[in-house]
Write a protein that holds these residues in place. Structure first.
Motif, short mmCIF file in Angstrom:
data_model
loop_
_atom_site.label_atom_id
_atom_site.label_comp_id
_atom_site.label_asym_id
_atom_site.label_seq_id
_atom_site.Cartn_x
_atom_site.Cartn_y
_atom_site.Cartn_z
N GLY A 95 31.44 21.77 -2.37
CA GLY A 95 32.14 21.39 -3.59
C GLY A 95 33.36 22.21 -3.95
N TYR A 96 33.78 23.11 -3.08
CA TYR A 96 34.94 23.93 -3.39
C TYR A 96 36.23 23.13 -3.22
CZ TYR A 96 31.88 28.01 -3.32
OH TYR A 96 30.88 28.92 -3.60
N SER A 97 37.21 23.39 -4.07
CA SER A 97 38.50 22.71 -3.98
C SER A 97 39.33 23.32 -2.86
CB SER A 97 39.26 22.84 -5.31
OG SER A 97 39.67 24.19 -5.51
N ASN A 98 40.40 22.61 -2.47
CA ASN A 98 41.28 23.12 -1.42
C ASN A 98 41.87 24.47 -1.79
OD1 ASN A 98 40.79 20.81 0.03
ND2 ASN A 98 42.74 19.83 -0.43
N LYS A 99 42.25 24.63 -3.06
CA LYS A 99 42.84 25.90 -3.51
C LYS A 99 41.82 27.02 -3.48
CE LYS A 99 45.81 28.02 -6.97
NZ LYS A 99 45.17 29.33 -6.74
N GLU A 100 40.60 26.72 -3.89
CA GLU A 100 39.55 27.75 -3.86
C GLU A 100 39.26 28.19 -2.43
OE1 GLU A 100 36.81 26.65 -7.77
OE2 GLU A 100 36.59 25.46 -5.93
N ILE A 101 39.26 27.23 -1.52
CA ILE A 101 39.03 27.56 -0.11
C ILE A 101 40.19 28.40 0.42
CG2 ILE A 101 38.74 26.62 2.21
CD1 ILE A 101 37.57 24.10 0.90
N ALA A 102 41.41 27.98 0.09
CA ALA A 102 42.60 28.70 0.55
C ALA A 102 42.59 30.14 0.04
CB ALA A 102 43.86 27.98 0.07
N ASP A 103 42.25 30.34 -1.23
CA ASP A 103 42.22 31.68 -1.81
C ASP A 103 41.13 32.53 -1.15
OD1 ASP A 103 44.24 30.99 -3.52
OD2 ASP A 103 42.93 30.56 -5.22
N SER A 104 40.00 31.93 -0.87
CA SER A 104 38.89 32.68 -0.26
C SER A 104 39.17 33.08 1.18
CB SER A 104 37.60 31.84 -0.32
OG SER A 104 37.22 31.57 -1.65
N LEU A 105 39.85 32.20 1.91
CA LEU A 105 40.12 32.46 3.33
C LEU A 105 41.49 33.08 3.56
CD1 LEU A 105 38.69 29.18 4.93
CD2 LEU A 105 37.57 31.38 4.60
#
Length: 218
Positions: A169-179
């Protein structure tokens, strides 16, 4: 005479390749394109035997997209990827979309000539170290039981990682920030993995991830 179309966003590279290849061993450079849409249009007009395709062309349609569309329109044309990316993810993706060969821009002149002649004859061509890696992976699969690879196995490690994040359920931005990568990169990986898995909706993706045991939130 092998009719060759060159597609690269750098004019100097195109000019250098033209001088290197024109008339050499029966090769005729029939045209040059600076981005994917132009390459597709020129290929339909000139009907080349081989399209020498760069992957990264930021000012137009990239090489992967252009190759995919070109192979649908002209399935008999051979596309030889000429790139600086010595990367398994790009290599496997290029093979999946129908490219006949993959060679690096720092390859010797003789190797480039061999690659062009090979794909023009209907054969495949991979640069030596890539062939070695593919064989190594194949042997590992055989030793692990010889099971045929499924769609999930075709995903790169990064795509598998992003699949897990998306399914949770993570958004694209949340994934980008995490990785620590760009949102555009996440979107590109997401598009690739959805296509490889044959999925079109988030519920389908979640169901697939659940079957693969990717929804462990610990």
């Amino acid at each position: 005479m092998i009719k060759l179309l060159i597609c690269d966003d750098h004019a100097v590279v195109r000019s250098g390749l033209r001088m290197l290849l024109h008339g050499n061993q029966g090769i005729e450079v029939v045209g040059e394109a600076s981005e994917g849409d132009e390459a597709i249009r020129m290929a339909q007009e000139l009907e080349p035997d081989v399209v020498l395709m760069d992957l990264s062309m930021p000012h137009g349609k990239d090489g992967m997209t252009a190759t995919t569309e070109l192979k649908k329109l002209m399935p008999n044309v051979s596309v030889l990827i000429l790139t600086m990316f010595d990367d398994d993810e790009y290599l496997f993706r290029a093979i999946q979309i129908g490219a006949s060969g993959y060679i690096l821009k720092n390859a010797p002149h003789e190797e480039l000539m061999s690659a062009i002649l090979s794909v023009a004859s209907g054969n495949a061509y991979l640069y030596p170290t890539a062939t070695k890696r593919l064989m190594s992976e194949y042997l590992v699969k055989v030793k692990q039981g010889g099971e045929a690879a499924g769609p999930y196995d075709a995903l790169s490690d990064r795509e598998k990682e992003i699949l897990g994040w998306i399914a949770k359920g993570y958004s694209n931005k949340e994934i980008a920030d995490s990785l620590v990568i760009s949102v555009k990169t996440v979107e590109s990986h997401k598009s690739n993995l959805m296509e490889k898995l044959g999925l079109k909706t988030r519920p389908e993706l979640i169901k697939f991830a659940l079957k693969k045991g990717l929804l462990n939130f610990e």
